[in-house]
Design a protein around this motif. Structure first.
Motif, PDB file in Angstrom:
ATOM      1  N   SER A  67       4.403   4.109   9.145  1.00  0.00           N
ATOM      2  CA  SER A  67       3.189   4.062   8.330  1.00  0.00           C
ATOM      3  C   SER A  67       3.294   3.034   7.211  1.00  0.00           C
ATOM      4  CB  SER A  67       2.878   5.440   7.740  1.00  0.00           C
ATOM      5  OG  SER A  67       3.962   5.924   6.971  1.00  0.00           O
ATOM      6  N   ARG A 122      -5.507   7.346   9.023  1.00  0.00           N
ATOM      7  CA  ARG A 122      -4.346   8.184   9.332  1.00  0.00           C
ATOM      8  C   ARG A 122      -3.073   7.558   8.756  1.00  0.00           C
ATOM      9  NH1 ARG A 122      -3.966  12.005  13.364  1.00  0.00           N
ATOM     10  NH2 ARG A 122      -6.169  12.247  12.824  1.00  0.00           N
ATOM     11  N   ASN A 123      -2.993   6.242   8.839  1.00  0.00           N
ATOM     12  CA  ASN A 123      -1.837   5.533   8.304  1.00  0.00           C
ATOM     13  C   ASN A 123      -1.719   5.738   6.797  1.00  0.00           C
ATOM     14  OD1 ASN A 123       0.139   3.885   9.727  1.00  0.00           O
ATOM     15  ND2 ASN A 123      -0.350   2.295   8.250  1.00  0.00           N
ATOM     16  N   CYS A 136      -2.908   8.233   5.081  1.00  0.00           N
ATOM     17  CA  CYS A 136      -2.531   9.630   4.830  1.00  0.00           C
ATOM     18  C   CYS A 136      -1.026   9.828   4.977  1.00  0.00           C
ATOM     19  CB  CYS A 136      -3.280  10.558   5.784  1.00  0.00           C
ATOM     20  SG  CYS A 136      -5.037  10.735   5.420  1.00  0.00           S
ATOM     21  N   TYR A 137      -0.440   9.240   6.011  1.00  0.00           N
ATOM     22  CA  TYR A 137       1.000   9.377   6.202  1.00  0.00           C
ATOM     23  C   TYR A 137       1.779   8.686   5.084  1.00  0.00           C
ATOM     24  CZ  TYR A 137       1.161  11.795  10.679  1.00  0.00           C
ATOM     25  OH  TYR A 137       1.068  12.749  11.664  1.00  0.00           O
ATOM     26  N   ARG A 138       1.286   7.541   4.628  1.00  0.00           N
ATOM     27  CA  ARG A 138       1.952   6.876   3.496  1.00  0.00           C
ATOM     28  C   ARG A 138       1.938   7.783   2.272  1.00  0.00           C
ATOM     29  NH1 ARG A 138      -1.098   1.866   4.917  1.00  0.00           N
ATOM     30  NH2 ARG A 138      -2.480   2.400   3.172  1.00  0.00           N
ATOM     31  N   ILE A 161       1.672  11.090   2.174  1.00  0.00           N
ATOM     32  CA  ILE A 161       2.592  12.217   2.395  1.00  0.00           C
ATOM     33  C   ILE A 161       4.031  11.782   2.145  1.00  0.00           C
ATOM     34  CG2 ILE A 161       3.565  13.721   4.187  1.00  0.00           C
ATOM     35  CD1 ILE A 161       0.708  13.836   5.401  1.00  0.00           C
ATOM     36  N   LYS A 162       4.400  10.601   2.625  1.00  0.00           N
ATOM     37  CA  LYS A 162       5.763  10.100   2.429  1.00  0.00           C
ATOM     38  C   LYS A 162       6.072   9.908   0.947  1.00  0.00           C
ATOM     39  CE  LYS A 162       6.990   9.684   6.816  1.00  0.00           C
ATOM     40  NZ  LYS A 162       5.769  10.202   7.482  1.00  0.00           N
ATOM     41  N   GLN A 201      -2.538  17.288  -0.515  1.00  0.00           N
ATOM     42  CA  GLN A 201      -2.475  16.827   0.876  1.00  0.00           C
ATOM     43  C   GLN A 201      -3.567  17.465   1.733  1.00  0.00           C
ATOM     44  OE1 GLN A 201       1.529  17.631   2.155  1.00  0.00           O
ATOM     45  NE2 GLN A 201       2.415  15.947   0.969  1.00  0.00           N
ATOM     46  N   THR A 212      -6.132  15.065   4.051  1.00  0.00           N
ATOM     47  CA  THR A 212      -6.022  15.247   5.504  1.00  0.00           C
ATOM     48  C   THR A 212      -7.295  15.858   6.099  1.00  0.00           C
ATOM     49  OG1 THR A 212      -4.893  17.384   5.209  1.00  0.00           O
ATOM     50  CG2 THR A 212      -3.509  15.420   5.498  1.00  0.00           C
TER      51      THR A 212
END
Length: 508
Positions: A281, A350-351, A353-355, A357-358, A385, A389
Motif C-alpha cells: 500500500s 482501498r490503498n 485505507c491500508y496506508r 491502518i499501517k 478505522q 473503512t
C-alpha cells in the motif's frame, strides 16, 4: 473589473471552462459565426418541412409516435405538449452548479447547427446563464439515451412554466423571466425535441467530475508523500530509473510529483529507512495513482468530443442540405470510461485505507498504537478505522458497473441504454467519499510526523502539514474526532491544500 467571459463557438469548450462557468459564474458570449450557422440550419429545416420531407420531431412525432404527422398549424401546441409530456423526472433536484454545467454544455452543442432549433432558444440558454436563471431539474429519470425526462424541465422554464432559481432565490419561472427582462419562448417546429434530447444532464456535471478527479489524484499524491514521512518509508520505489524500464505514463508522473513534494525531506538522508521493503500500500501507491491518471486521460479525450460535437437525432447536415436519422445520442464510449474511473478510484481508496491502518500499527511504524501520545491514557485513533473503512465499502459498491442495466422501452423501439447520468452521479459520490478518506489519512500522517519529531519535511509536504495543523492541532488528548474529520474533509475538498502545495513546489 467585470467578470471573466468566454466565447462559445461549438467547437472549443474545455472541461476546465465548464467547471469555471458552473462554479465561478463566468459570462457567456456566442461567436457571430456560430449564430449564423444556427440561423442557416433553422432555415434549412423549414425548407425541407415545407417540401413534405418527413422530419423526426418536426413534422413527425417522436419515439413510437414517429409515424404520426404533425401539421404546421399545430407546431406550437405539439412542441409545448412534447415538453410537458417529457417532464416525468423525480428528485433530488440538480444543484445550481450542475444546472449551469448542463445549460452550458447544451448551448455549446446547439451552436454546431445540427438541430434546426430557433435562434431565440439558443440565446435563451445564454441569457439563463448570464442572468443566473437556473431551472429546477429533477436528476433521476434519464436512462442516458438523450436525457429527455430531465432536460424537459429547462424547456418548461423557457416557456414560463415551472420553477427556477433566480439569483439564488427560488420562484416561478415566469416571474424570473420578467425580473430579467426576458419573454417566454413561443415554441416552433422541432424546438421541443432539440431542448429535451441531448446528453447534457450527464455531460455537464460529468465534465466537473473529471476535473475533480484530476485534482483528487493530485491530492492523493500529496497525502501519500506526507504518509511516507510519518511512516519513515522507503523511498527507493520513487527512483526515476525504475519508471524508465517500466514506462507507464501515469505512474511515472505520480512518482515525479511525489519526489517534488518530498524534495529536502529527511527521508532522502542515508540510513534513515530501516525497512528493505514497505507494505504494498506504500510501495506501490504511485502505480495505483498512476492507473487513475491513465484512465482519466482516456475519459477526458472522449469528454472533449462530447462537449464539442452534436448529440442530436435527427442530425441536420447543413453543408449537404440533409436531415438524417442517427444515433449521435449514444455515449457508451465515455460512460464506460466513467465506470473504469470508478473502479480505479476504488483501488486508490482501498490503498489509502491500508496506508492509514499501517500508520496506526506499531510493528510497521515503531510508533505508538493508534498514534496515541500517551499509552493507557489517550485512545487517540483507536476507533476511527471504522469510519474510513465504511466509506471505502460504499466506494467499492459504487464502483460496480451500472451501464449494462437497461430495458427495452417506447414500444420496444428503444432497446439500448447506458445510464450515463447515474454513472456520473455515483462517480461524484466516490470522489466525495475520498475527500473524507484522504483527509483522515492526512490526519494520521501529521500525527505520526509529530510523534516522530520529524522537522525536516519536504518542500511540498511541509506546506501540507502546516495547512492541516492550522485547522487540526496535534492530538494530545481525546476529543470529538468527528469535528476534526469534517475539517480535514473541507481542507481536501476546497483544494486549498492542493493549491498551496503546488505553488510551493513550483517556486524555486
Amino acid at each position: 473589473m467585470g467578470k471573466k467571459s468566454i466565447i462559445l463557438d461549438g467547437k472549443s469548450l474545455s472541461i476546465e471552462q465548464v467547471t469555471e462557468v458552473a462554479r465561478e459564474g463566468l459570462i457567456i458570449e456566442i461567436h457571430e459565426n456560430a449564430i449564423q450557422t444556427v440561423e442557416a440550419s433553422r432555415a434549412l429545416v423549414y425548407e425541407l418541412a415545407n417540401s413534405d420531407v418527413p422530419v423526426y420531431g418536426f413534422n413527425r412525432g417522436v419515439g413510437l409516435n414517429k409515424d404520426r404527422e404533425v401539421v404546421a398549424k399545430y407546431y406550437s401546441e405539439y412542441n409545448r405538449n412534447l415538453i410537458l409530456a417529457h417532464c416525468v423526472a423525480v428528485e433530488p433536484e440538480a444543484s445550481e452548479e450542475d444546472v449551469r454545467a448542463i445549460l452550458l454544455t447544451r448551448l455549446n452543442t446547439l451552436l454546431l447547427g445540427c438541430t434546426g432549433i430557433q435562434p431565440a432558444i439558443v440565446t435563451m440558454y445564454k441569457d439563463f446563464l448570464n442572468h443566473r436563471i437556473h431551472p429546477i431539474i429533477p436528476e433521476r429519470g434519464s436512462i442516458g439515451e438523450g436525457d429527455i425526462t430531465c432536460l424537459s424541465h429547462i424547456g418548461l422554464a423557457m416557456i414560463g412554466e415551472g420553477e427556477v432559481y433566480y439569483q439564488s432565490i427560488r420562484m416561478a419561472a415566469v416571474e424570473a423571466l420578467k425580473k430579467a427582462g426576458l419573454k417566454p419562448i413561443e415554441l416552433g417546429p422541432k424546438d421541443g425535441l432539440a431542448i429535451v434530447s441531448s446528453n447534457a444532464l450527464a455531460a455537464g456535471p460529468g465534465a466537473m467530475v473529471l476535473k475533480d478527479a484530476e485534482d483528487l489524484v493530485e491530492m492523493a499524491d500529496i497525502v501519500y508523500a506526507m504518509t511516507l514521512e510519518g511512516f519513515r518509508g522507503n523511498v527507493t520505489p520513487l527512483d526515476p530509473k525504475t519508471y524508465e524500464v517500466r514506462p507507464y505514463q501515469g505512474q511515472s508522473f505520480s512518482a515525479e510529483q511525489v519526489r517534488k513534494y518530498l524534495e529536502g525531506s529527511y527521508l532522502w538522508l542515508p540510513g534513515v529507512t530501516e525497512s528493505l521493503q514497505d507494505p504494498l500500500s506504500l510501495r506501490g501507491s504511485c502505480q495505483v495513482h498512476g492507473s487513475v491518471r491513465d484512465v482519466l486521460d482516456y475519459v477526458k479525450k472522449h469528454m472533449d468530443i462530447q462537449l464539442n460535437s452534436s448529440d442530436d437525432n435527427p442530425c441536420v447536415l447543413l453543408d449537404e442540405r440533409r436531415i438524417i436519422s442517427c444515433s449521435n445520442y449514444e455515449v457508451t464510449t465515455w460512460v464506460l470510461g466513467f465506470e473504469m474511473l470508478g473502479v480505479a478510484l476504488s483501488h486508490l481508496s482501498r490503498n489509502a485505507c491500508y496506508r492509514t491502518i499501517k500508520l496506526g500499527t506499531p510493528k510497521f511504524t515503531g510508533l505508538s498504537r493508534f498514534l496515541t501520545p500517551a499509552d493507557a491514557r489517550v485512545i487517540a485513533y483507536g476507533t476511527i478505522q471504522k469510519t474510513f473503512t465504511s466509506l471505502d465499502t460504499e466506494i467499492r459498491h459504487l464502483s460496480n458497473p451500472a451501464t449494462v442495466d437497461y430495458y427495452s422501452l417506447a414500444g420496444d423501439i428503444e432497446d439500448h441504454a447506458n445510464n450515463s447520468p447515474f454513472v456520473v452521479r455515483k462517480t461524484a459520490k466516490i470522489i466525495d467519499n475520498l475527500y473524507y478518506i484522504l483527509g483522515i489519512e492526512a490526519m494520521h500522517a501529521a500525527q505520526a510526523i509529530d510523534l516522530r519529531k520529524a522537522t525536516k519535511l519536504g518542500k511540498g509536504t511541509k506546506v501540507a502539514y502546516e495547512i492541516l495543523r492550522t485547522e487540526i492541532p496535534f492530538l494530545d488528548k481525546d476529543r470529538n474526532l468527528s469535528i476534526d474529520i469534517k475539517k480535514a474533509y473541507n481542507i481536501i475538498k476546497s483544494k486549498a491544500l492542493l493549491k498551496a502545495v503546488k505553488e510551493a513546489v513550483e517556486t524555486r
